[in-house]
Motif scaffolding. Structure first.
Motif, PDB file in Angstrom:
ATOM      1  N   LEU A  49       8.991  -4.712 -14.190  1.00 25.33           N
ATOM      2  CA  LEU A  49       8.030  -6.243 -14.529  1.00 25.33           C
ATOM      3  C   LEU A  49       8.874  -6.989 -15.275  1.00 25.33           C
ATOM      4  CD1 LEU A  49       4.522  -5.873 -13.516  1.00 25.33           C
ATOM      5  CD2 LEU A  49       5.621  -6.751 -12.018  1.00 25.33           C
ATOM      6  N   SER A  50       8.882  -6.288 -16.499  1.00 24.86           N
ATOM      7  CA  SER A  50       9.382  -6.796 -17.558  1.00 24.86           C
ATOM      8  C   SER A  50      11.232  -7.330 -17.472  1.00 24.86           C
ATOM      9  CB  SER A  50       9.907  -5.925 -18.743  1.00 24.86           C
ATOM     10  OG  SER A  50      10.289  -5.877 -19.667  1.00 24.86           O
ATOM     11  N   LEU A  51      11.337  -6.550 -16.374  1.00 20.80           N
ATOM     12  CA  LEU A  51      13.069  -6.889 -16.307  1.00 20.80           C
ATOM     13  C   LEU A  51      13.330  -7.859 -15.053  1.00 20.80           C
ATOM     14  CD1 LEU A  51      14.582  -2.855 -15.326  1.00 20.80           C
ATOM     15  CD2 LEU A  51      15.874  -4.913 -17.551  1.00 20.80           C
ATOM     16  N   MET A  52      12.491  -7.625 -14.822  1.00 21.23           N
ATOM     17  CA  MET A  52      12.050  -8.995 -13.519  1.00 21.23           C
ATOM     18  C   MET A  52      12.012 -10.508 -14.663  1.00 21.23           C
ATOM     19  SD  MET A  52      10.233 -10.178  -9.651  1.00 21.23           S
ATOM     20  CE  MET A  52       8.751 -10.289 -10.587  1.00 21.23           C
ATOM     21  N   GLY A  53      11.141 -10.250 -15.360  1.00 16.74           N
ATOM     22  CA  GLY A  53      10.919 -11.648 -16.131  1.00 16.74           C
ATOM     23  C   GLY A  53      11.836 -11.722 -17.051  1.00 16.74           C
ATOM     24  N   GLN A  54      12.594 -10.835 -17.708  1.00 19.30           N
ATOM     25  CA  GLN A  54      14.664 -11.316 -18.413  1.00 19.30           C
ATOM     26  C   GLN A  54      14.881 -11.990 -17.058  1.00 19.30           C
ATOM     27  OE1 GLN A  54      14.958  -8.378 -21.378  1.00 19.30           O
ATOM     28  NE2 GLN A  54      13.749  -7.168 -20.423  1.00 19.30           N
ATOM     29  N   ILE A  55      15.155 -11.136 -16.013  1.00 20.68           N
ATOM     30  CA  ILE A  55      16.568 -11.959 -15.343  1.00 20.68           C
ATOM     31  C   ILE A  55      16.265 -12.528 -14.178  1.00 20.68           C
ATOM     32  CG2 ILE A  55      17.331 -10.847 -12.744  1.00 20.68           C
ATOM     33  CD1 ILE A  55      16.479  -7.706 -13.714  1.00 20.68           C
ATOM     34  N   ALA A  61      16.305 -11.063  -5.075  1.00 16.76           N
ATOM     35  CA  ALA A  61      15.845 -11.215  -3.596  1.00 16.76           C
ATOM     36  C   ALA A  61      14.111 -11.088  -3.124  1.00 16.76           C
ATOM     37  CB  ALA A  61      16.348 -10.006  -2.661  1.00 16.76           C
ATOM     38  N   PRO A  62      14.001 -12.054  -2.234  1.00 18.83           N
ATOM     39  CA  PRO A  62      12.449 -12.951  -2.706  1.00 18.83           C
ATOM     40  C   PRO A  62      11.662 -11.653  -2.230  1.00 18.83           C
ATOM     41  CG  PRO A  62      13.638 -14.032  -1.646  1.00 18.83           C
ATOM     42  CD  PRO A  62      14.958 -13.442  -1.741  1.00 18.83           C
ATOM     43  N   GLU A  63      12.184 -10.206  -1.106  1.00 14.11           N
ATOM     44  CA  GLU A  63      11.390  -9.026  -1.195  1.00 14.11           C
ATOM     45  C   GLU A  63      11.321  -8.427  -1.972  1.00 14.11           C
ATOM     46  OE1 GLU A  63      11.943  -5.429   2.101  1.00 14.11           O
ATOM     47  OE2 GLU A  63      14.015  -6.799   2.437  1.00 14.11           O
ATOM     48  N   LEU A  64      12.597  -8.201  -2.929  1.00 15.46           N
ATOM     49  CA  LEU A  64      12.162  -7.186  -4.377  1.00 15.46           C
ATOM     50  C   LEU A  64      11.329  -8.032  -5.247  1.00 15.46           C
ATOM     51  CD1 LEU A  64      13.113  -4.559  -6.052  1.00 15.46           C
ATOM     52  CD2 LEU A  64      15.248  -6.021  -6.861  1.00 15.46           C
ATOM     53  N   ALA A  65      11.938  -9.134  -5.495  1.00 11.10           N
ATOM     54  CA  ALA A  65      10.329  -9.298  -6.510  1.00 11.10           C
ATOM     55  C   ALA A  65       8.760  -9.949  -6.102  1.00 11.10           C
ATOM     56  CB  ALA A  65      10.451 -11.178  -6.303  1.00 11.10           C
ATOM     57  N   GLN A  66       8.331  -9.679  -4.330  1.00  7.87           N
ATOM     58  CA  GLN A  66       7.163  -9.191  -4.281  1.00  7.87           C
ATOM     59  C   GLN A  66       6.973  -7.948  -4.154  1.00  7.87           C
ATOM     60  OE1 GLN A  66       7.356 -10.657   0.149  1.00  7.87           O
ATOM     61  NE2 GLN A  66       7.434 -13.145  -0.212  1.00  7.87           N
ATOM     62  N   GLY A  79      14.255   4.798  -2.529  1.00 11.00           N
ATOM     63  CA  GLY A  79      15.740   4.006  -2.689  1.00 11.00           C
ATOM     64  C   GLY A  79      16.336   2.947  -1.967  1.00 11.00           C
ATOM     65  N   TYR A  80      15.315   2.303  -1.286  1.00 16.12           N
ATOM     66  CA  TYR A  80      15.760   0.924  -0.716  1.00 16.12           C
ATOM     67  C   TYR A  80      15.537  -0.088  -1.117  1.00 16.12           C
ATOM     68  CZ  TYR A  80      14.013  -2.887   2.094  1.00 16.12           C
ATOM     69  OH  TYR A  80      14.889  -4.410   3.106  1.00 16.12           O
ATOM     70  N   PHE A  81      14.567  -0.168  -2.534  1.00 20.58           N
ATOM     71  CA  PHE A  81      14.662  -1.887  -3.457  1.00 20.58           C
ATOM     72  C   PHE A  81      15.935  -2.043  -4.680  1.00 20.58           C
ATOM     73  CE2 PHE A  81      10.448  -1.012  -1.497  1.00 20.58           C
ATOM     74  CZ  PHE A  81      10.305  -2.698  -1.083  1.00 20.58           C
ATOM     75  N   SER A  82      16.300  -0.036  -4.500  1.00 17.46           N
ATOM     76  CA  SER A  82      17.218  -0.447  -5.214  1.00 17.46           C
ATOM     77  C   SER A  82      18.454  -1.013  -4.642  1.00 17.46           C
ATOM     78  CB  SER A  82      17.333   1.449  -5.615  1.00 17.46           C
ATOM     79  OG  SER A  82      19.220   1.993  -6.454  1.00 17.46           O
ATOM     80  N   ARG A  83      18.446   0.019  -3.580  1.00 16.41           N
ATOM     81  CA  ARG A  83      20.159  -0.990  -2.591  1.00 16.41           C
ATOM     82  C   ARG A  83      19.936  -2.526  -1.884  1.00 16.41           C
ATOM     83  NH1 ARG A  83      18.630   3.460  -0.016  1.00 16.41           N
ATOM     84  NH2 ARG A  83      17.758   2.719   1.937  1.00 16.41           N
ATOM     85  N   LEU A  84      18.507  -3.242  -2.382  1.00 11.48           N
ATOM     86  CA  LEU A  84      18.213  -4.590  -2.160  1.00 11.48           C
ATOM     87  C   LEU A  84      19.090  -5.376  -3.600  1.00 11.48           C
ATOM     88  CD1 LEU A  84      15.103  -5.742  -1.266  1.00 11.48           C
ATOM     89  CD2 LEU A  84      16.980  -6.342  -0.022  1.00 11.48           C
TER      90      LEU A  84
END
Length: 88
Positions: A49-55, A61-66, A79-84
């Motif tokens: 969440l912290s990294l997403m806030g900074q980025i 990708a909307p799927e990753l943010a959700q 590792g699905y979300f890492s690949r995203l």
């Protein structure tokens, strides 16, 4: 700014990878109780969440943010979300 975002995305990939490894078998190898596992996964989510806030959620990708907001990314064991992130 683009380099900073790129570095932050690399950090996010690292957290997502570590979480996936832990959720795959790491918690078993560590002998962690379900409670301890939940604490560790919650820590991964806080980092994500912290990294997403900074980025910026719009840069992901909307799927990753959700998945980060819902906690699903912190529980990923494939590792699905890492690949995203790598594809974006």
């Amino acid at each position: 700014m683009a380099d900073e975002i790129s570095d932050l995305k690399k950090e996010l990939i690292d957290v997502l990878d570590i979480a996936a490894m832990y959720n795959d078998k790491g918690y078993v190898w560590s002998g962690h109780s379900p409670e301890r596992r939940a604490e560790i996964v919650a820590g991964y989510q806080v980092s994500m969440l912290s990294l997403m806030g900074q980025i910026g959620a719009d840069a992901l990708a909307p799927e990753l943010a959700q998945a980060i907001v819902s906690g699903a990314a912190a529980w990923d064991d494939l590792g699905y979300f890492s690949r995203l992130v790598r594809r974006s």
